[in-house]
Design a protein around this motif. Sequence first.
Motif, mmCIF file in Angstrom:
data_model
loop_
_atom_site.group_PDB
_atom_site.id
_atom_site.type_symbol
_atom_site.label_atom_id
_atom_site.label_comp_id
_atom_site.label_asym_id
_atom_site.label_seq_id
_atom_site.Cartn_x
_atom_site.Cartn_y
_atom_site.Cartn_z
ATOM 1 N N LEU A 1 0.857 -1.194 0.000
ATOM 2 C CA LEU A 1 0.000 0.000 0.000
ATOM 3 C C LEU A 1 0.887 1.235 0.000
ATOM 4 O O LEU A 1 1.941 1.248 0.658
ATOM 5 N N VAL A 2 0.460 2.268 -0.725
ATOM 6 C CA VAL A 2 1.230 3.521 -0.747
ATOM 7 C C VAL A 2 0.643 4.455 0.316
ATOM 8 O O VAL A 2 -0.552 4.765 0.305
ATOM 9 N N LEU A 3 1.513 4.867 1.258
ATOM 10 C CA LEU A 3 1.118 5.803 2.312
ATOM 11 C C LEU A 3 1.791 7.137 1.999
ATOM 12 O O LEU A 3 3.000 7.175 1.760
ATOM 13 N N GLN B 1 0.886 -6.199 4.681
ATOM 14 C CA GLN B 1 2.212 -6.508 5.224
ATOM 15 C C GLN B 1 3.301 -5.618 4.637
ATOM 16 O O GLN B 1 4.407 -5.557 5.162
ATOM 17 N N GLU B 2 2.990 -4.926 3.527
ATOM 18 C CA GLU B 2 4.031 -4.134 2.843
ATOM 19 C C GLU B 2 3.507 -2.733 2.555
ATOM 20 O O GLU B 2 2.354 -2.565 2.133
ATOM 21 N N PHE B 3 4.383 -1.755 2.745
ATOM 22 C CA PHE B 3 3.976 -0.364 2.561
ATOM 23 C C PHE B 3 5.100 0.422 1.887
ATOM 24 O O PHE B 3 6.279 0.249 2.232
ATOM 25 N N ILE B 4 4.719 1.265 0.935
ATOM 26 C CA ILE B 4 5.655 2.216 0.322
ATOM 27 C C ILE B 4 5.334 3.556 0.974
ATOM 28 O O ILE B 4 4.180 4.009 0.931
ATOM 29 N N VAL B 5 6.339 4.158 1.605
ATOM 30 C CA VAL B 5 6.063 5.304 2.477
ATOM 31 C C VAL B 5 6.586 6.603 1.860
ATOM 32 O O VAL B 5 7.803 6.822 1.776
ATOM 33 N N ILE C 1 8.939 0.383 2.826
ATOM 34 C CA ILE C 1 9.880 0.749 1.760
ATOM 35 C C ILE C 1 9.813 2.265 1.586
ATOM 36 O O ILE C 1 8.725 2.802 1.327
ATOM 37 N N PRO C 2 10.950 2.964 1.752
ATOM 38 C CA PRO C 2 10.891 4.423 1.569
ATOM 39 C C PRO C 2 10.636 4.769 0.109
ATOM 40 O O PRO C 2 11.272 4.204 -0.790
#
Length: 310
Positions: free
Chosen positions: A190-192, A224-228, A248-249
């Motif tokens: 998910l993109v935050l 479980q996974e995020f692009i921040v 993940i930055p």
Amino acid sequence: MIVEKIKRLAAEKKAVILAHYYQEAAIQDVADYVGDSLALARWAASTDAEAIVLCGVHFMAETAKILSPNKRVFLPDLAADCSLADSCQPTEFAAFVKRHPDHTVISYVNTSAAIKTMTDVVVTSSNARQIVDSFPPDARLIFAPDRNLGNYINSVTGRKMVLWEGACHVHERFSLEKILALKGDFPNALVLAHPECKSVILKVADYIGSTSALLNYATKSESQEFIVATESGILHEMQEKNPDKSFIPAPPNDSTCACNECSFMKLNTLEKLYDCLKNETPEIFLDTATITAAAKPILRMLELSNKLGL
Ligand code: 13P
Ligand code: SF4
């Protein structure tokens, strides 16, 4: 060890150490409280410590001083500015306000004390949307200084606030192409995104919010996974609270720089924090007239936030 020395000195001097999520990990770990800019303001207003060491940037330390004028407030590196706050200078802002008579002035907390003295209500990214929406739909509003946050609020509320054309050098530089490429590599991520990002980034975000809102969202999410897409310092607390999830930055346009790090935030170091406590400098000083005038819109924000349950 420097960490023990810092803790001993802070206890001796009855100082509380407040840190923003963008501080380097070691500073976040030694701080008494770590939070977003709204939480920092609230802690500064309510602490019974005798002194506050604000590990963040200059406007955060100024806000602490305005809210606790009888306490000494320290910032480990006085050069820790904010490019967004710097994009709004008092003389130009006064002229801008004058060009828009009958407008209520809403300023993001990322502004100098001088700008706050010309402001009706301050907001942070945690409460900006709701505070703007607490005004009548036909209210004439100025929003400064972040054009991306202002555009975002205009788009979600249908308002037409007049925007100051300021921006943050970190949040303006995320690369849409690289985020989309990462989405290809991690299709479940998910993109935050922080609302200071440009609208092209916000359009692909699964969730938009302040630093603490992004952290809470990631913690509660089943994913479980995020692009921040915000300053990479927040990944420390995200990972601490969620050891089994991956963060993940989001990459900046320029792969040769660490542009998703705020160079101003990162001026503070453990060594400077230690020196600051030991030597009781650098300290924040503001004249009484500025404190009195700047306190009004900040206190209005805190009252509105409490009333709105934020
Ligand atoms: P927060 O209000 O989310 O703490 O953000 C402050 C900031 O400086 C963002 O760049
Ligand atoms: Fe200012 Fe941007 Fe740094 Fe936040 S990340 S403190 S808005 S320069």
